[in-house]
Design a protein around this motif. Structure first.
Motif, PDB file in Angstrom:
ATOM      1  N   TYR A 105      -4.759   6.162  -7.704  1.00  0.00           N
ATOM      2  CA  TYR A 105      -4.846   5.005  -6.818  1.00  0.00           C
ATOM      3  C   TYR A 105      -6.279   4.860  -6.324  1.00  0.00           C
ATOM      4  O   TYR A 105      -6.961   5.837  -6.051  1.00  0.00           O
ATOM      5  N   ASN A 106      -6.727   3.643  -6.191  1.00  0.00           N
ATOM      6  CA  ASN A 106      -8.074   3.364  -5.702  1.00  0.00           C
ATOM      7  C   ASN A 106      -7.976   2.974  -4.236  1.00  0.00           C
ATOM      8  O   ASN A 106      -7.435   1.933  -3.894  1.00  0.00           O
ATOM      9  N   ALA A 107      -8.476   3.824  -3.343  1.00  0.00           N
ATOM     10  CA  ALA A 107      -8.406   3.556  -1.910  1.00  0.00           C
ATOM     11  C   ALA A 107      -9.344   2.438  -1.479  1.00  0.00           C
ATOM     12  O   ALA A 107      -9.233   1.936  -0.360  1.00  0.00           O
ATOM     13  N   ASP A 108     -10.249   2.011  -2.347  1.00  0.00           N
ATOM     14  CA  ASP A 108     -11.144   0.910  -2.009  1.00  0.00           C
ATOM     15  C   ASP A 108     -10.455  -0.438  -2.148  1.00  0.00           C
ATOM     16  O   ASP A 108     -10.962  -1.448  -1.656  1.00  0.00           O
ATOM     17  N   ASN A 109      -9.305  -0.489  -2.790  1.00  0.00           N
ATOM     18  CA  ASN A 109      -8.526  -1.709  -2.935  1.00  0.00           C
ATOM     19  C   ASN A 109      -7.401  -1.660  -1.892  1.00  0.00           C
ATOM     20  O   ASN A 109      -6.772  -0.617  -1.706  1.00  0.00           O
ATOM     21  N   PRO A 110      -7.128  -2.763  -1.190  1.00  0.00           N
ATOM     22  CA  PRO A 110      -6.078  -2.746  -0.172  1.00  0.00           C
ATOM     23  C   PRO A 110      -4.692  -2.408  -0.743  1.00  0.00           C
ATOM     24  O   PRO A 110      -3.909  -1.705  -0.097  1.00  0.00           O
ATOM     25  N   VAL A 111      -4.385  -2.867  -1.934  1.00  0.00           N
ATOM     26  CA  VAL A 111      -3.101  -2.542  -2.559  1.00  0.00           C
ATOM     27  C   VAL A 111      -3.059  -1.062  -2.922  1.00  0.00           C
ATOM     28  O   VAL A 111      -2.051  -0.380  -2.717  1.00  0.00           O
TER      29      VAL A 111
END
Length: 96
Positions: free
Chosen positions: A20-26
């Motif tokens: 998961y990419n924590a920089d994206n809100p989703v």
């Protein structure tokens, strides 16, 4: 946080896995949701609740009426076709 970031990105550990990419809100919402779900499942398992609850105790069999075969407290003998007791066997008369 940038909405243009991908939800998943390649792991930096040298594997070909995606995380998961924590920089994206989703992606951040997925991280929080995953942690909350794992915590709730661990609580349910620890308390043996929900889908992890043990099966209920079996109910005792119904009592029989007085005068029935089991009223005396003993169990009746079961007659099996392969079991030949003297009491169940009819008299064999040979004709000579």
């Amino acid at each position: 946080m940038n909405g243009d970031e991908p939800v998943f990105r390649k792991s930096r550990w040298g594997t070909s896995r995606y995380v998961y990419n924590a920089d994206n809100p989703v992606g951040l919402a997925l991280i929080v949701l995953t942690v909350v779900l794992v915590f709730v499942m661990l609580l349910l398992m620890g308390n043996r609740a929900g889908p992890f609850a043990p099966d209920p105790a079996p109910t005792p069999p119904a009592t029989t009426a007085p005068g029935s075969a089991r009223a005396g407290g003993g169990s009746p003998r079961t007659a099996y076709p392969w079991r030949h007791d003297e009491q169940q066997r009819p008299e064999h008369r040979s004709e000579r």
